[in-house]
Design a protein around this motif. Structure first.
Motif, PDB file in Angstrom:
ATOM      1  N   PHE A  62       0.824  -1.193   0.000  1.00  8.62           N
ATOM      2  CA  PHE A  62       0.000   0.000   0.000  1.00  8.62           C
ATOM      3  C   PHE A  62       0.873   1.263   0.000  1.00  8.62           C
ATOM      4  CE2 PHE A  62      -3.060   3.028   1.838  1.00  8.62           C
ATOM      5  CZ  PHE A  62      -4.105   2.805   0.964  1.00  8.62           C
ATOM      6  N   ALA A  63       1.938   1.213   0.812  1.00 10.53           N
ATOM      7  CA  ALA A  63       2.846   2.363   0.891  1.00 10.53           C
ATOM      8  C   ALA A  63       3.497   2.628  -0.462  1.00 10.53           C
ATOM      9  CB  ALA A  63       3.915   2.121   1.957  1.00 10.53           C
ATOM     10  N   ILE A  64       3.935   1.548  -1.125  1.00  8.88           N
ATOM     11  CA  ILE A  64       4.589   1.712  -2.434  1.00  8.88           C
ATOM     12  C   ILE A  64       3.608   2.294  -3.441  1.00  8.88           C
ATOM     13  CG2 ILE A  64       5.566   0.449  -4.402  1.00  8.88           C
ATOM     14  CD1 ILE A  64       6.828  -1.456  -2.337  1.00  8.88           C
ATOM     15  N   LEU A  65       2.375   1.773  -3.404  1.00  7.96           N
ATOM     16  CA  LEU A  65       1.349   2.261  -4.316  1.00  7.96           C
ATOM     17  C   LEU A  65       1.097   3.754  -4.097  1.00  7.96           C
ATOM     18  CD1 LEU A  65      -0.716   1.227  -6.468  1.00  7.96           C
ATOM     19  CD2 LEU A  65      -2.385   1.221  -4.614  1.00  7.96           C
ATOM     20  N   TYR A  66       0.918   4.129  -2.825  1.00 10.14           N
ATOM     21  CA  TYR A  66       0.620   5.524  -2.494  1.00 10.14           C
ATOM     22  C   TYR A  66       1.754   6.442  -2.928  1.00 10.14           C
ATOM     23  CZ  TYR A  66      -0.942   9.617   0.037  1.00 10.14           C
ATOM     24  OH  TYR A  66      -1.354  10.883   0.349  1.00 10.14           O
ATOM     25  N   LEU A  88       1.702   9.461  -5.767  1.00  8.30           N
ATOM     26  CA  LEU A  88       2.032  10.852  -5.462  1.00  8.30           C
ATOM     27  C   LEU A  88       3.253  11.337  -6.234  1.00  8.30           C
ATOM     28  CD1 LEU A  88       1.232  11.957  -1.848  1.00  8.30           C
ATOM     29  CD2 LEU A  88       0.125  12.439  -3.997  1.00  8.30           C
ATOM     30  N   TYR A  89       4.270  10.468  -6.360  1.00  7.88           N
ATOM     31  CA  TYR A  89       5.414  10.864  -7.185  1.00  7.88           C
ATOM     32  C   TYR A  89       4.953  11.105  -8.619  1.00  7.88           C
ATOM     33  CZ  TYR A  89       9.198  10.313  -3.808  1.00  7.88           C
ATOM     34  OH  TYR A  89      10.030  10.487  -2.744  1.00  7.88           O
ATOM     35  N   GLY A  90       4.026  10.274  -9.074  1.00  9.25           N
ATOM     36  CA  GLY A  90       3.463  10.460 -10.412  1.00  9.25           C
ATOM     37  C   GLY A  90       2.805  11.827 -10.540  1.00  9.25           C
ATOM     38  N   PHE A  91       2.010  12.190  -9.539  1.00  8.35           N
ATOM     39  CA  PHE A  91       1.323  13.481  -9.522  1.00  8.35           C
ATOM     40  C   PHE A  91       2.340  14.626  -9.528  1.00  8.35           C
ATOM     41  CE2 PHE A  91      -0.442  16.838  -6.621  1.00  8.35           C
ATOM     42  CZ  PHE A  91      -1.347  17.371  -7.518  1.00  8.35           C
ATOM     43  N   ALA A 130      11.082  14.256  -4.341  1.00  7.45           N
ATOM     44  CA  ALA A 130       9.709  14.671  -4.027  1.00  7.45           C
ATOM     45  C   ALA A 130       9.532  16.179  -4.138  1.00  7.45           C
ATOM     46  CB  ALA A 130       9.316  14.192  -2.628  1.00  7.45           C
ATOM     47  N   ILE A 131      10.629  16.945  -4.062  1.00  3.93           N
ATOM     48  CA  ILE A 131      10.467  18.404  -4.122  1.00  3.93           C
ATOM     49  C   ILE A 131      11.175  19.012  -5.329  1.00  3.93           C
ATOM     50  CG2 ILE A 131      10.146  18.666  -1.636  1.00  3.93           C
ATOM     51  CD1 ILE A 131      13.045  19.709  -1.557  1.00  3.93           C
ATOM     52  N   LEU A 132      11.603  18.194  -6.273  1.00  4.65           N
ATOM     53  CA  LEU A 132      12.361  18.723  -7.407  1.00  4.65           C
ATOM     54  C   LEU A 132      11.563  19.749  -8.234  1.00  4.65           C
ATOM     55  CD1 LEU A 132      15.227  18.392  -8.354  1.00  4.65           C
ATOM     56  CD2 LEU A 132      14.446  16.689  -9.984  1.00  4.65           C
ATOM     57  N   PRO A 133      10.320  19.424  -8.630  1.00  4.59           N
ATOM     58  CA  PRO A 133       9.562  20.383  -9.450  1.00  4.59           C
ATOM     59  C   PRO A 133       9.210  21.662  -8.702  1.00  4.59           C
ATOM     60  CG  PRO A 133       8.646  18.194  -9.663  1.00  4.59           C
ATOM     61  CD  PRO A 133       9.605  18.155  -8.514  1.00  4.59           C
ATOM     62  N   PHE A 174      -2.246  24.567  -7.248  1.00  6.02           N
ATOM     63  CA  PHE A 174      -1.767  24.903  -5.905  1.00  6.02           C
ATOM     64  C   PHE A 174      -1.392  23.652  -5.114  1.00  6.02           C
ATOM     65  CE2 PHE A 174      -3.901  29.273  -5.709  1.00  6.02           C
ATOM     66  CZ  PHE A 174      -2.689  29.927  -5.653  1.00  6.02           C
ATOM     67  N   VAL A 175      -2.288  22.658  -5.134  1.00  4.66           N
ATOM     68  CA  VAL A 175      -2.050  21.450  -4.332  1.00  4.66           C
ATOM     69  C   VAL A 175      -0.721  20.819  -4.727  1.00  4.66           C
ATOM     70  CG1 VAL A 175      -2.807  19.069  -3.965  1.00  4.66           C
ATOM     71  CG2 VAL A 175      -4.431  20.928  -3.729  1.00  4.66           C
ATOM     72  N   HIS A 176      -0.452  20.792  -6.035  1.00  4.62           N
ATOM     73  CA  HIS A 176       0.814  20.236  -6.522  1.00  4.62           C
ATOM     74  C   HIS A 176       2.002  20.903  -5.841  1.00  4.62           C
ATOM     75  CE1 HIS A 176       4.096  20.249  -9.684  1.00  4.62           C
ATOM     76  NE2 HIS A 176       3.944  18.982  -9.413  1.00  4.62           N
TER      77      HIS A 176
END
Lengths: 263, 287
Positions: free
Chosen positions: A9-13, A17-20, B112-115, B164-166
């Motif tokens: 689940f952690a990997i999926l989440y 988010l990294y995708g987003f 996680a904070i690159l962009p 914004f959320v991004h």
């Protein structure tokens, strides 16, 4: 929940988010190579055409040069002023030093829109022509608190003895500052400098409100947006992103070297 | 305390070092700010600023519904953005802090904070590519047969909120992570020894201890979000305006400096209120 399920689940989440987080950047860069006039799917093929376009675009290249110029000069000024002030407050006792330090970091707490608006009203009142100089002055205002805070925080007591030793050996004040203190603090001075350059390089509102004929890159990109989606904007956006990342890694390298821990 | 000539000479030197920064900040920040505050109490007639003292601009703000509406829109959008960003960022920060091996954590965080480090303009434009009618999301949805018509994602409040959320998910991941890694694992062990379940430990131990990190992030989110002009201007469309957009409108089309100044001070007052509200947690963070 069993541990394995939790991990899955952690990997999926994290993956989602990294995708987003990376989605817009990936789309930006990918479609800067679009072999067509619209930077949206479908991808017709890959070409470097749009990069050729931007490097041939005189206005855009001028804006890029302006941005670098403003970023480097305003950051250098901010670092110099920040260093001198940090030296004064760390090494001497000044009356009401709390209040003075608060004044120097105050711009950090105010939105850039308000700083820009204040400067704009004063400049127009005094009939000062808007130019890259006025933009630079504004960028020093937002970067000075940062430079001061970073350099001040790194001025510890352990350097005082070294400075004293230098003075005992006959060094003058400026020699102590230039040949002893500054080199000892070089990592944080450089960190402050590169961080300032990054902020100035990306800053829009001050650059937008306080410039007239010569503009910086974000302002030029802003005016390109009026023509809608364009792979050319993708290309210049990708270049801007790449430069920010390069600056960031330079900063990271310097900070890493300072803390001296490989991680 | 008597001051010897030597000390006086030293102090004069110290002033010399501090003065450039103080003069710069006074000339280019404090004075313009004071001047702007004064202008907000003046009026404009015939395209010129007239120095007659009045509260008209502020009265107009609370009297004209479209101006007040802009503030309410701003507050609404900011609240929505702050809540969604915290809810999304917390688990990510937790996963990086707890599940990622120590040696990879720094890399995971940087990624996680690159962009985060792209300029506002470029970042918002990138989202426009993703969210527009012919953009990646809509084309994917149509291709998958989930929707027949493209969704109105950009040029709407949805667009502004996503943009914004991004940005703020990245910011909050950073502040919450910084808070999480400071926690000693002993807290969790103690809670487990005392019979707390995983959920109870989180709710009564971890969450309260990470509240400072959340509040610092939430405050930064609030301040940066409510003062931002670019994101709503590029992604928000024309249906509703946020306060910074209205301020820029006063400057552009109408060249109404007094009104723009008054609106800016309202914006600043709101931020100050938010600071006072968060001050308790912000202070805790500093120790």
């Amino acid at each position: 929940m069993p541990r394995q399920l939790q991990t899955a689940f952690a990997i999926l989440y994290a993956g989602v988010l990294y995708g987003f987080i990376f989605l817009p950047v990936v789309v930006l860069v990918l479609f800067s190579f679009q072999d067509g006039t619209l930077p949206v799917p479908p991808l017709h093929g890959l070409t470097l055409h749009w990069y050729g376009e931007i490097f041939a675009d005189r206005k855009l290249m001028a804006a890029l040069g302006n941005s670098l110029l403003v970023a480097v000069i305003s950051s250098a000024v901010a670092c110099l002023l920040g260093f001198l002030a940090a030296y004064a407050f760390a090494r001497y006792r000044l009356p009401a030093s709390n209040l003075q330090r608060a004044l120097i970091v105050a711009p950090m707490t105010v939105s850039t829109l308000i700083i820009a608006l204040g400067l704009l009203s004063v400049f127009s009142r005094l009939d000062i022509q808007l130019s890259l100089w006025t933009v630079g002055a504004g960028h020093v205002v937002i970067n000075l608190p940062l430079c001061f805070a970073i350099i001040y925080a790194s001025m510890g007591a352990h350097q005082i003895n070294i400075e004293r030793a230098a003075r005992d050996l006959g060094a003058r004040d400026w020699q102590v500052m230039l040949l002893v203190t500054a080199p000892m603090l070089m990592p944080s001075i450089l960190a402050a400098f590169f961080l300032s350059v990054t902020f100035s390089w990306d800053e829009f509102i001050i650059a937008f409100l306080l410039s007239r004929f010569d503009v910086t890159l974000p302002v030029e990109i802003w005016s390109m947006l009026r023509s809608g989606l364009d792979p050319k904007t993708n290309a210049i956006g990708s270049v801007v992103f790449l430069m920010s990342v390069v600056l960031l890694f330079m900063l990271e390298l310097i900070v890493l070297r300072k803390s001296g821990k490989p991680s | 305390m008597t001051v010897t000539p030597l000390e006086r000479a030293e102090q004069r030197k110290a002033w010399g070092f501090a003065l450039p920064a103080l003069v710069w900040t006074t000339a280019f920040f404090l004075f313009p700010f004071a001047y702007m505050a004064a202008i907000s109490l003046w009026t404009r007639s015939g395209g010129k600023i007239v120095a007659t003292w009045t509260l008209d601009n502020y009265a107009a703000f609370f009297g004209k519904s479209h101006l007040l509406k802009a503030l309410l829109n701003s507050l609404e959008v900011t609240a929505i953005v702050t809540v969604i960003s915290i809810l999304l960022a917390y688990p990510l920060a937790w996963i990086i802090a707890e599940r990622v091996p120590k040696r990879w954590q720094r890399m995971a965080l940087i990624m996680a904070i690159l962009p985060f480090w792209t300029s506002y303009v470029v970042r918002s434009y990138s989202w426009l590519l993703v969210l527009s009618k012919g953009g990646v999301v809509n084309q994917t949805l149509i291709w998958a047969g989930l929707v027949a018509e493209p969704l109105q994602l950009s040029a709407s409040r949805t667009g502004t909120v996503i943009g914004f959320v991004h940005f703020f998910v990245m910011l909050l991941t950073l502040t919450i992570y910084a808070n999480l890694v400071q926690l000693s694992p002993n807290y969790r062990r103690a809670a487990a020894d005392l019979g707390a379940s995983g959920l109870q430990t989180f709710r009564h131990v971890i969450l309260p201890l990470t509240l400072p990190g959340i509040m610092v992030g939430a405050f930064l989110t609030f301040v940066l979000c409510i003062g931002d002009y670019i994101t709503p201007q590029i992604l928000g469309g024309n249906n509703e305006l946020l306060l910074p957009q209205v301020i820029m409108l006063q400057l552009g089309r109408r060249a109404d400096f007094p009104m723009a100044a008054a609106l800016s001070l309202v914006l600043m007052a709101v931020v100050t209120l938010a600071y006072l509200f968060c001050a308790r947690w912000l202070k805790m963070e500093r120790t």
